[in-house]
Write a protein that holds these residues in place. Structure first.
Motif, PDB file in Angstrom:
ATOM      1  N   THR A  20       8.118   9.963   1.435  1.00  0.00           N
ATOM      2  CA  THR A  20       7.909  11.038   0.971  1.00  0.00           C
ATOM      3  C   THR A  20       7.844  12.039   2.334  1.00  0.00           C
ATOM      4  OG1 THR A  20       5.355  10.604   1.086  1.00  0.00           O
ATOM      5  CG2 THR A  20       6.708  10.662  -0.890  1.00  0.00           C
TER       6      THR A  20
ATOM      7  N   GLN B 250      -2.335   2.392   9.906  1.00  0.00           N
ATOM      8  CA  GLN B 250      -0.907   2.424   9.231  1.00  0.00           C
ATOM      9  C   GLN B 250      -0.059   3.409  10.114  1.00  0.00           C
ATOM     10  OE1 GLN B 250      -3.889   2.871   7.768  1.00  0.00           O
ATOM     11  NE2 GLN B 250      -4.005   2.334   5.609  1.00  0.00           N
TER      12      GLN B 250
ATOM     13  N   ARG C 210      -7.345  -0.397  -7.168  1.00  0.00           N
ATOM     14  CA  ARG C 210      -7.723   0.465  -6.267  1.00  0.00           C
ATOM     15  C   ARG C 210      -7.871   1.897  -7.111  1.00  0.00           C
ATOM     16  NH1 ARG C 210      -4.259   1.239  -0.788  1.00  0.00           N
ATOM     17  NH2 ARG C 210      -6.266   2.046  -0.368  1.00  0.00           N
TER      18      ARG C 210
ATOM     19  N   ARG D 209       0.925  -1.204  -0.070  1.00  0.00           N
ATOM     20  CA  ARG D 209       0.244  -0.194  -0.004  1.00  0.00           C
ATOM     21  C   ARG D 209       0.934   1.344  -0.071  1.00  0.00           C
ATOM     22  NH1 ARG D 209       2.430   2.124   3.718  1.00  0.00           N
ATOM     23  NH2 ARG D 209       0.641   3.642   3.894  1.00  0.00           N
ATOM     24  N   GLY D 210       0.161   2.382  -0.253  1.00  0.00           N
ATOM     25  CA  GLY D 210       1.002   3.744  -0.360  1.00  0.00           C
ATOM     26  C   GLY D 210       1.025   3.865  -1.651  1.00  0.00           C
ATOM     27  N   ALA D 211       0.599   5.090  -2.213  1.00  0.00           N
ATOM     28  CA  ALA D 211       0.403   5.410  -3.506  1.00  0.00           C
ATOM     29  C   ALA D 211       1.818   4.930  -4.350  1.00  0.00           C
ATOM     30  CB  ALA D 211       0.008   6.988  -3.756  1.00  0.00           C
ATOM     31  N   PRO D 212       3.004   5.645  -4.164  1.00  0.00           N
ATOM     32  CA  PRO D 212       4.095   5.111  -5.061  1.00  0.00           C
ATOM     33  C   PRO D 212       4.253   3.656  -4.959  1.00  0.00           C
ATOM     34  CG  PRO D 212       4.656   7.172  -3.785  1.00  0.00           C
ATOM     35  CD  PRO D 212       3.499   6.270  -3.130  1.00  0.00           C
TER      36      PRO D 212
ATOM     37  N   ALA E  94       5.817   2.848   2.010  1.00  0.00           N
ATOM     38  CA  ALA E  94       4.954   3.239   0.887  1.00  0.00           C
ATOM     39  C   ALA E  94       5.465   3.514  -0.419  1.00  0.00           C
ATOM     40  CB  ALA E  94       4.155   4.351   1.465  1.00  0.00           C
TER      41      ALA E  94
ATOM     42  N   ALA F 218       0.495  12.001  -0.243  1.00  0.00           N
ATOM     43  CA  ALA F 218      -0.875  12.138  -1.018  1.00  0.00           C
ATOM     44  C   ALA F 218      -1.214  11.196  -1.895  1.00  0.00           C
ATOM     45  CB  ALA F 218      -0.928  13.516  -1.631  1.00  0.00           C
ATOM     46  N   ASP F 219      -2.258  10.929  -2.156  1.00  0.00           N
ATOM     47  CA  ASP F 219      -2.451   9.631  -3.375  1.00  0.00           C
ATOM     48  C   ASP F 219      -3.096  10.463  -4.523  1.00  0.00           C
ATOM     49  OD1 ASP F 219      -3.106   8.586  -0.348  1.00  0.00           O
ATOM     50  OD2 ASP F 219      -2.702   6.724  -1.897  1.00  0.00           O
TER      51      ASP F 219
ATOM     52  N   PHE G 254     -10.186   7.689   2.104  1.00  0.00           N
ATOM     53  CA  PHE G 254      -9.022   8.740   1.634  1.00  0.00           C
ATOM     54  C   PHE G 254     -10.150   9.927   1.894  1.00  0.00           C
ATOM     55  CE2 PHE G 254      -7.361   5.543  -0.842  1.00  0.00           C
ATOM     56  CZ  PHE G 254      -6.191   5.643  -0.306  1.00  0.00           C
TER      57      PHE G 254
ATOM     58  N   ASN H 162      -5.393  12.047   0.498  1.00  0.00           N
ATOM     59  CA  ASN H 162      -4.504  11.361   1.299  1.00  0.00           C
ATOM     60  C   ASN H 162      -5.514  10.628   2.262  1.00  0.00           C
ATOM     61  OD1 ASN H 162      -2.080  10.610   1.986  1.00  0.00           O
ATOM     62  ND2 ASN H 162      -2.193  11.717   3.987  1.00  0.00           N
ATOM     63  N   LYS H 163      -4.966   9.629   3.196  1.00  0.00           N
ATOM     64  CA  LYS H 163      -5.633   8.761   3.984  1.00  0.00           C
ATOM     65  C   LYS H 163      -6.782   9.450   4.829  1.00  0.00           C
ATOM     66  CE  LYS H 163      -5.334   5.447   4.221  1.00  0.00           C
ATOM     67  NZ  LYS H 163      -6.282   4.280   3.478  1.00  0.00           N
TER      68      LYS H 163
ATOM     69  N   ALA I 121       3.477   7.514   5.055  1.00  0.00           N
ATOM     70  CA  ALA I 121       4.125   8.034   3.959  1.00  0.00           C
ATOM     71  C   ALA I 121       5.652   7.616   3.883  1.00  0.00           C
ATOM     72  CB  ALA I 121       3.691   9.398   3.568  1.00  0.00           C
TER      73      ALA I 121
ATOM     74  N   CYS J  36      -1.021   8.562   8.875  1.00  0.00           N
ATOM     75  CA  CYS J  36      -0.863   7.400   8.116  1.00  0.00           C
ATOM     76  C   CYS J  36       0.433   7.069   7.784  1.00  0.00           C
ATOM     77  CB  CYS J  36      -1.626   7.732   6.770  1.00  0.00           C
ATOM     78  SG  CYS J  36      -1.802   6.204   5.591  1.00  0.00           S
TER      79      CYS J  36
HETATM   80  O1  MRU Z   1      -4.619   2.989   1.962  1.00  0.00           O
HETATM   81  P1  MRU Z   1      -3.311   3.140   1.892  1.00  0.00           P
HETATM   82  O2  MRU Z   1      -2.527   2.858   3.105  1.00  0.00           O
HETATM   83  O3  MRU Z   1      -2.700   2.735   0.673  1.00  0.00           O
HETATM   84  O4  MRU Z   1      -3.132   4.905   2.028  1.00  0.00           O
HETATM   85  C1  MRU Z   1      -1.894   5.229   1.992  1.00  0.00           C
HETATM   86  C2  MRU Z   1      -1.830   6.772   2.239  1.00  0.00           C
HETATM   87  O5  MRU Z   1      -2.812   7.533   2.242  1.00  0.00           O
HETATM   88  C3  MRU Z   1      -0.536   7.559   2.048  1.00  0.00           C
HETATM   89  O6  MRU Z   1      -0.436   8.663   2.884  1.00  0.00           O
HETATM   90  C4  MRU Z   1      -0.180   7.976   0.574  1.00  0.00           C
HETATM   91  O7  MRU Z   1      -0.368   7.045  -0.333  1.00  0.00           O
HETATM   92  C5  MRU Z   1       1.067   8.325   0.453  1.00  0.00           C
HETATM   93  S1  MRU Z   1       2.438   7.153   0.620  1.00  0.00           S
HETATM   94  C6  MRU Z   1       3.770   7.954   0.125  1.00  0.00           C
END
Ligand code: MRU
Length: 357
Positions: free
Chosen positions: A171, A198, A91, A53-56, A165, A238-239, A316, A249-250, A161, A159
């Motif tokens: 980040t 998280q 997702r 999990r985590g956007a990147p 992630a 951020a996502d 989110f 974001n979360k 980051a 959360c």
């Molecule tokens: O549901 P998740 O755990 O994937 O959510 C993650 C977040 O909201 C993170 O803050 C976001 O992806 C940034 S990760 C560098």
């Protein structure tokens, strides 16, 4: 350069097999379990279930998953199209996922007419490039963001980051790690981040691994901590960042942004430009994932609420641009009103990637 222990790297590509090893973040910090994925479907399942999990990180996982899926098929172009569509359905909110998928699609299309082994090698190279780029983005975000934090004081984050992630030092946590490495005396205030914790499970684990002073609190304690003057800045990931700077974001991030505004505390977003969605005009257009009721009624498998209780479980929310002091990317710090800075940063990042091919 600031680094983190490889134990915090959530994804390992094992080229000879090939296989993607995924650190199952649902089990942390109690257990370290690695999923060994040799096919695309287990990677998709890991993304859906938040094992990764985590956007990147989900963008990187999808890129490697596409490699696995296309390798196991026989029709390169049709298989690539199918894999891209399937990963895109895992997702909805983190735009890094769609950004990585698009890079994989373009990398595949660019090799049209070449022999299959070369095409597969190009796909794999693109996935590795996405992972390496993200590590560099985290380092650059840390470099640009660290000077924004106070020389000493409390920093709130929500959360996770962090390294878990991303493909690098994180980040928001990359900014904190770099600031600490510069000698700033920071104390990190960690929201536990209900419902999946998280913050408690992952961010607290990362801070402990690095020996960074940190205090965990329940989400509803942040307002009181701010009122007591324990927190001088907030930084979160951020996502998806809309063109105007509104940042998803979360869930709970909106609350943090409002609280910081009320207390006159700067609230920063830290994210690579791959999180910026210039097609999306504002936060109202960001798709918000809603997840299962059991995450709220039965956290960690323990029943908290009477069965049949109605549940609202958005994963989110959106911090409005008006409450954000700066958006820290690998290209620098975007300042309000954001649109011009974000567009220029995305352009520069695209030009950098185009030069690399
Ligand atoms: O549901 P998740 O755990 O994937 O959510 C993650 C977040 O909201 C993170 O803050 C976001 O992806 C940034 S990760 C560098």
């Amino acid at each position: 350069m600031t680094t983190v222990s490889s134990a915090l790297a959530p994804l390992h590509w094992h080229a000879p097999e090939p296989a993607l090893r995924i650190l199952d973040q649902r089990a942390l910090p109690a257990e370290t379990i690695w999923q060994h994925c040799t096919a695309a479907e287990p990677v998709m399942q890991a993304i859906r279930t938040l094992a990764v999990r985590g956007a990147p990180a989900i963008g990187i996982a999808a890129a490697y998953g596409i490699v696995l899926g296309v390798r196991s098929g026989t029709q390169f172009d049709a298989d690539l199209a199918q894999m891209c569509a399937q990963f895109a359905a895992t997702r909805p909110t983190a735009v890094n996922l769609f950004w990585a998928i698009e890079r994989m699609r373009v990398a595949g299309a660019r090799t049209a007419g070449q022999p299959r082994p070369e095409r597969l090698a190009a796909l794999e190279a693109q996935a590795q490039c996405i992972a390496a780029d993200d590590a560099q983005c985290c380092a650059d975000i840390g470099r640009h963001g660290a000077p924004l934090l106070p020389d000493r004081g409390g920093v709130l984050t929500h959360c996770n980051a962090g390294a878990l992630a991303t493909g690098g030092i994180g980040t928001a946590l990359g900014v904190i790690r770099t600031a600490v490495a510069m000698g700033k005396q920071l104390h990190v205030w960690i929201d536990e981040t209900r419902p999946l914790l998280q913050g408690a499970r992952l961010t607290a684990y990362e801070m402990a691994a690095d020996g960074i002073a940190a205090t965990l609190m329940c989400d509803n304690m942040a307002g009181h901590a701010l009122k007591l003057g324990r927190i001088q800045a907030a930084v979160v990931g951020a996502d998806r960042i809309a063109r105007n700077g509104d940042s998803a974001n979360k869930i709970g991030t909106y609350t943090v942004a409002v609280l910081c505004a009320h207390h006159g505390i700067p609230f920063y977003i830290a994210a690579p430009t791959s999180t910026v969605d210039l097609q999306c005009p504002d936060g109202d257009h960001i798709p918000i994932e809603e997840r299962g009721a059991e995450e709220v009624t039965d956290p960690q498998g323990v029943r908290f609420a009477a069965s049949g209780t109605a549940v609202f479980n958005p994963a989110f929310d959106v911090a409005p641009a008006a409450l954000i002091a700066g958006i820290i990317t690998e290209e620098g710090v975007a300042r309000p009103p954001f649109s011009a800075d974000l567009a220029a940063m995305v352009d520069r990042a695209r030009a950098r990637l185009d030069r690399r091919g």
